[in-house]
Design a protein around this motif. Structure first.
Motif, PDB file in Angstrom:
ATOM      1  N   ASN A  29      -3.272   5.579   3.179  1.00  0.00           N
ATOM      2  CA  ASN A  29      -3.306   5.091   1.799  1.00  0.00           C
ATOM      3  C   ASN A  29      -4.742   5.024   1.283  1.00  0.00           C
ATOM      4  OD1 ASN A  29      -0.822   2.749   2.893  1.00  0.00           O
ATOM      5  ND2 ASN A  29      -0.454   4.715   1.886  1.00  0.00           N
ATOM      6  N   LEU A  30      -5.681   4.639   2.149  1.00  0.00           N
ATOM      7  CA  LEU A  30      -7.085   4.583   1.744  1.00  0.00           C
ATOM      8  C   LEU A  30      -7.604   5.987   1.394  1.00  0.00           C
ATOM      9  CD1 LEU A  30      -8.621   2.056   4.322  1.00  0.00           C
ATOM     10  CD2 LEU A  30      -7.519   1.607   2.143  1.00  0.00           C
ATOM     11  N   GLN A  31      -7.183   6.960   2.165  1.00  0.00           N
ATOM     12  CA  GLN A  31      -7.615   8.334   1.880  1.00  0.00           C
ATOM     13  C   GLN A  31      -7.074   8.808   0.534  1.00  0.00           C
ATOM     14  OE1 GLN A  31      -9.899  10.030   3.507  1.00  0.00           O
ATOM     15  NE2 GLN A  31     -10.104   8.270   4.908  1.00  0.00           N
ATOM     16  N   GLU A  32      -5.878   8.358   0.176  1.00  0.00           N
ATOM     17  CA  GLU A  32      -5.313   8.719  -1.125  1.00  0.00           C
ATOM     18  C   GLU A  32      -6.197   8.197  -2.260  1.00  0.00           C
ATOM     19  OE1 GLU A  32      -1.487   6.908  -0.915  1.00  0.00           O
ATOM     20  OE2 GLU A  32      -0.725   8.284   0.610  1.00  0.00           O
ATOM     21  N   VAL A  33      -6.746   7.017  -2.071  1.00  0.00           N
ATOM     22  CA  VAL A  33      -7.636   6.448  -3.087  1.00  0.00           C
ATOM     23  C   VAL A  33      -8.946   7.219  -3.141  1.00  0.00           C
ATOM     24  CG1 VAL A  33      -8.964   4.395  -3.739  1.00  0.00           C
ATOM     25  CG2 VAL A  33      -6.615   4.155  -2.912  1.00  0.00           C
ATOM     26  N   ARG A  34      -9.548   7.480  -2.000  1.00  0.00           N
ATOM     27  CA  ARG A  34     -10.847   8.168  -1.964  1.00  0.00           C
ATOM     28  C   ARG A  34     -10.744   9.574  -2.558  1.00  0.00           C
ATOM     29  NH1 ARG A  34     -14.189   7.570   3.469  1.00  0.00           N
ATOM     30  NH2 ARG A  34     -15.864   8.062   1.999  1.00  0.00           N
ATOM     31  N   GLY A  57     -11.329   9.638  -6.263  1.00  0.00           N
ATOM     32  CA  GLY A  57     -12.576   9.091  -6.762  1.00  0.00           C
ATOM     33  C   GLY A  57     -12.592   7.587  -6.852  1.00  0.00           C
ATOM     34  N   GLY A  58     -11.615   6.941  -6.225  1.00  0.00           N
ATOM     35  CA  GLY A  58     -11.573   5.485  -6.251  1.00  0.00           C
ATOM     36  C   GLY A  58     -12.605   4.872  -5.327  1.00  0.00           C
ATOM     37  N   VAL A  59     -12.984   3.635  -5.623  1.00  0.00           N
ATOM     38  CA  VAL A  59     -13.959   2.915  -4.809  1.00  0.00           C
ATOM     39  C   VAL A  59     -13.216   1.820  -4.061  1.00  0.00           C
ATOM     40  CG1 VAL A  59     -16.083   1.562  -4.800  1.00  0.00           C
ATOM     41  CG2 VAL A  59     -15.775   3.405  -6.472  1.00  0.00           C
ATOM     42  N   LEU A  60     -13.341   1.819  -2.739  1.00  0.00           N
ATOM     43  CA  LEU A  60     -12.595   0.915  -1.877  1.00  0.00           C
ATOM     44  C   LEU A  60     -13.470  -0.240  -1.382  1.00  0.00           C
ATOM     45  CD1 LEU A  60     -10.761   3.650   0.159  1.00  0.00           C
ATOM     46  CD2 LEU A  60      -9.567   1.775  -0.968  1.00  0.00           C
ATOM     47  N   ALA A 116       0.812  -1.223   0.000  1.00  0.00           N
ATOM     48  CA  ALA A 116       0.000   0.000   0.000  1.00  0.00           C
ATOM     49  C   ALA A 116       0.841   1.267   0.000  1.00  0.00           C
ATOM     50  CB  ALA A 116      -0.940  -0.005   1.202  1.00  0.00           C
ATOM     51  N   GLY A 117       2.004   1.222   0.630  1.00  0.00           N
ATOM     52  CA  GLY A 117       2.869   2.394   0.650  1.00  0.00           C
ATOM     53  C   GLY A 117       3.414   2.764  -0.706  1.00  0.00           C
ATOM     54  N   GLU A 118       3.362   1.855  -1.651  1.00  0.00           N
ATOM     55  CA  GLU A 118       3.846   2.106  -3.011  1.00  0.00           C
ATOM     56  C   GLU A 118       2.801   2.776  -3.895  1.00  0.00           C
ATOM     57  OE1 GLU A 118       7.102   1.247  -4.686  1.00  0.00           O
ATOM     58  OE2 GLU A 118       7.282   1.810  -2.575  1.00  0.00           O
ATOM     59  N   LEU A 119       1.595   2.920  -3.395  1.00  0.00           N
ATOM     60  CA  LEU A 119       0.501   3.442  -4.215  1.00  0.00           C
ATOM     61  C   LEU A 119       0.837   4.794  -4.819  1.00  0.00           C
ATOM     62  CD1 LEU A 119      -2.419   2.623  -4.991  1.00  0.00           C
ATOM     63  CD2 LEU A 119      -3.201   4.009  -3.071  1.00  0.00           C
ATOM     64  N   LYS A 120       1.392   5.654  -4.018  1.00  0.00           N
ATOM     65  CA  LYS A 120       1.671   7.013  -4.488  1.00  0.00           C
ATOM     66  C   LYS A 120       2.912   7.102  -5.361  1.00  0.00           C
ATOM     67  CE  LYS A 120       3.683   7.958   0.063  1.00  0.00           C
ATOM     68  NZ  LYS A 120       3.114   6.734   0.675  1.00  0.00           N
ATOM     69  N   ALA A 134      -1.967   6.552 -10.309  1.00  0.00           N
ATOM     70  CA  ALA A 134      -2.389   7.137 -11.592  1.00  0.00           C
ATOM     71  C   ALA A 134      -3.500   6.321 -12.241  1.00  0.00           C
ATOM     72  CB  ALA A 134      -1.190   7.228 -12.541  1.00  0.00           C
ATOM     73  N   LEU A 135      -3.634   5.069 -11.864  1.00  0.00           N
ATOM     74  CA  LEU A 135      -4.653   4.199 -12.464  1.00  0.00           C
ATOM     75  C   LEU A 135      -6.015   4.332 -11.807  1.00  0.00           C
ATOM     76  CD1 LEU A 135      -2.545   0.914 -12.747  1.00  0.00           C
ATOM     77  CD2 LEU A 135      -3.176   2.453 -14.627  1.00  0.00           C
ATOM     78  N   VAL A 136      -6.050   4.934 -10.627  1.00  0.00           N
ATOM     79  CA  VAL A 136      -7.279   4.913  -9.827  1.00  0.00           C
ATOM     80  C   VAL A 136      -8.345   5.821 -10.422  1.00  0.00           C
ATOM     81  CG1 VAL A 136      -8.272   5.504  -7.587  1.00  0.00           C
ATOM     82  CG2 VAL A 136      -6.107   4.245  -7.718  1.00  0.00           C
ATOM     83  N   THR A 137      -9.506   5.221 -10.715  1.00  0.00           N
ATOM     84  CA  THR A 137     -10.715   5.951 -11.107  1.00  0.00           C
ATOM     85  C   THR A 137     -11.889   5.222 -10.467  1.00  0.00           C
ATOM     86  OG1 THR A 137     -11.251   4.622 -13.074  1.00  0.00           O
ATOM     87  CG2 THR A 137      -9.674   6.443 -13.361  1.00  0.00           C
TER      88      THR A 137
END
Length: 633
Positions: free
Chosen positions: A557-562, A565-568, A524-528, A533-536
């Motif tokens: 990391n979850l907040q970075e997705v939200r 506009g990502g769906v968790l 998860a730490g690698e997400l950023k 860039a893939l998250v929609t």
């Protein structure tokens, strides 16, 4: 990969051959076929499944007392009837109407098939397929001079690669020759009285012969076997490359056919997911304490097993784990355990990569192989490579006690997952984790790092695993609702941290294998650092969120997705305080399970893949392009 069944009998053996194929179909299902002797050679081949072959055999009235059968995972040549086994040789310059002389089935890869094909074509042999297997059939025919065993032995000298073969000739109707090198093959010894008296069998796996015979001879590397009515001979390779008669023990193997029956389940994968509590209980049966006696010493004298394991554990200063696919992810999980609990440096290698790079060997390293089948070609080759580098301390964690992996390692822990038919591994994975955790504790004890109190706590947690898994399986209705969303997607991300990162990798693999949805897993730490860039809104993000030391980092990391506009979709322990909301779906795990948490968190990911595949209408148990036992490189 690929399944072989062969028989010499006095009765019509076709029903036994086809039934054996049905039990081996998980090894390959691109095509299948059967060949028999019936006043000459006859065959029926199909690109349908074995169930359809059974109908085709009846329609074509294929019967015979000697026969071979095969279910294929394609390597050379597309899945097509002309590439399906068994392959025939009609001799050089053969017209289509000429009677076939040799029938052969083969599992493996012949690496020098191009050179052999060119030489045989120069001699007038006509090839009807693109397979490497047809080369073997023509080669044996070219060397035949009245004795099939002599022809096979002469042919094997010219083959480079891996093979298990079964072959017979029209002029010797009650004789089948088998041989193996790099691919498994067993001999089944038939009854001496009653129906089928005197018949003998060949197969890739004892399960193919369940209900026919339980007397099994496991052929060793390089063996050739001459199977006839009421008798057989085994020849082993000698140091000069020739063959000498050898005696291989006959073992009673209870390969129950019921293990291959679905019962009330829709698919084998579903059945095997729900068998995990029992599989874990069986794997842990008899574990009264964490001692090296858990790991059987092969060839040790009675009473010496524990001493041998103890000596090995005392001599090592590191661990090297070799594995492929799902087994590799179980090994990656074990690395966290081994380094945090046993405090021993651990390296995990993809077996297919390890043998082809220059590494730094350590004679004091414990080489651990992990394999469901114990016949995985890449892992076996990596094990042999490690031993060639002087690393002789070897241990395997394997589900098949009679496999090559178990025979070639000095120590072994046999998991008890039972037969696993679905190509996507489930219960084999969780029982591997259980075995690897026991190894961790045994090494910790041998290094003086496991107190009696800690041992008792770990054992208590392990004994509770079956009940804990049952509670996780009860989450299935919630997971089905997630699967309905995933069925409409074509991409997905999986996130995990620490020892749950390999579980995220395993979850992504399961989704890829059986739903054909493109899925990737990241720490998860690698997400950023790129994947974000893939998250929609069209890229669901599955997150494994146990209540451990990394939880707060994971929440960030979850907040970075939200925020993008990502769906968790989060699998959270009950006390993580992660709540369902807009774009955030949460399933709460029944309990936090500490170091053993990976065994619980992987089960919802298995169910997610399974139900998504059902919703998409894919072939769950036999996904395209894949097979269960990977016995070729």
């Amino acid at each position: 990969m690929c399944g072989i069944v062969g028989a010499v009998s006095t009765r019509n053996i076709v029903p036994v051959l086809v039934q054996g194929l049905q039990r081996l179909e998980y090894r390959g299902y691109d095509s299948c076929g059967v060949a028999v002797w019936s006043d000459g050679l006859r065959r029926t081949r199909s690109t349908s499944r074995v169930a359809e072959l059974l109908t085709q055999v009846a329609t074509d009235d294929v019967q015979g007392v000697t026969g071979i059968a095969h279910t294929r995972w394609a390597t050379h040549g597309a899945p097509a009837v002309h590439n399906a086994h068994p392959h025939f040789s009609h001799g050089p310059g053969a017209e289509p109407q000429r009677a076939a002389r040799v029938a052969l089935v083969h599992n493996g890869i012949i690496e020098n098939h191009d050179e052999l094909r060119a030489a045989l074509q120069a001699r007038g042999y006509v090839f009807a397929s693109q397979t490497d297997t047809e080369v073997i059939a023509h080669l044996i025919d070219s060397l035949y001079d009245g004795d099939l065993l002599d022809a096979v032995r002469a042919a094997l000298v010219q083959l480079h690669g891996a093979y298990a073969i079964a072959v017979f000739h029209k002029d010797e109707p009650h004789r089948v020759i088998g041989a193996r090198a790099g691919s498994p093959l067993i001999l089944g010894v038939g009854a001496t009285q009653g129906e089928g008296a005197g018949e003998n069998f060949l197969a890739s796996d004892a399960m193919a012969l369940a209900g026919v015979t339980d007397q099994i001879v496991y052929l060793e590397e390089g063996d050739v076997v001459d199977v006839q009515l009421g008798r057989y001979w085994v020849l082993g390779r000698d140091d000069q490359g020739g063959y000498q008669p050898v005696t291989r023990p006959v073992r009673t193997v209870q390969a129950h056919s019921g293990a291959a029956e679905l019962g009330p389940y829709r698919h084998y994968m579903q059945k095997e997911i729900f068998e995990q509590p029992r599989a874990i209980a069986d794997t842990l049966e008899g574990v009264a304490g964490i001692v090296p006696e858990l790991f059987d010493g092969l060839g040790a004298q009675p009473g010496e097993t524990g001493a041998a394991a103890w000596r090995v554990f005392k001599e090592i200063d590191s661990v090297l784990i070799l594995a492929c696919g799902t087994s590799y992810y179980s090994a990656c999980t074990a690395k966290y355990w081994l380094e945090s609990i046993a405090k021993i440096p651990t390296q995990v290698e993809i077996a297919s990569e390890y043998r082809y790079r220059e590494s730094v060997p350590n004679p004091r390293s414990l080489v651990v192989t992990v394999s469901q089948s114990g016949e995985t070609a890449d892992t076996l080759a990596a094990l042999r490579h490690a031993r060639s580098l002087g690393m002789e301390h070897t241990l395997t964690i394997c589900n098949v006690a009679t496999s090559a992996m178990v025979r070639e390692c000095k120590l072994a822990y046999i998991t008890r997952a039972g037969v696993e038919i679905g190509v996507a591994s489930t219960k084999a994975f969780t029982t591997q984790l259980a075995g690897l955790f026991l190894l961790t504790l045994a090494l910790a004890q041998s290094r003086g790092l496991l107190s009696a109190e800690a041992e008792a706590e770990h054992l208590k947690a392990m004994r509770h695993l079956p009940a804990a898994l049952q509670a996780v399986l009860a989450l299935e209705p919630q997971i089905i609702s997630w699967a309905e969303d995933f069925a409409r997607k074509e991409n997905a991300l999986f996130l995990g941290r620490g020892l749950h990162y390999p579980i995220a990798l395993e979850g992504a693999l399961k989704l890829k294998e059986i739903t054909y949805i493109h899925a990737e897993a990241y720490a998860a730490g690698e997400l950023k650092h790129g994947p974000l860039a893939l998250v929609t809104s069209e890229m669901p993000v599955v997150t494994v969120a146990p209540n451990d030391a990394l939880l707060e980092k994971l929440k960030s990391n979850l907040q970075e997705v939200r925020a993008r506009g990502g769906v968790l979709y989060v699998l959270a322990d009950a006390d993580t305080r992660i709540e369902t909301g807009e774009g955030l779906h949460v399933i709460r795990m029944p309990e936090h399970y500490g170091a053993l948490s990976p065994l619980l968190h992987v089960v919802p990911l298995q169910l997610l893949a399974y139900h998504t595949a059902c919703a998409r209408g894919t072939d769950v148990d036999k996904p395209r392009n894949l097979a269960k036992s990977v016995t070729v490189e």
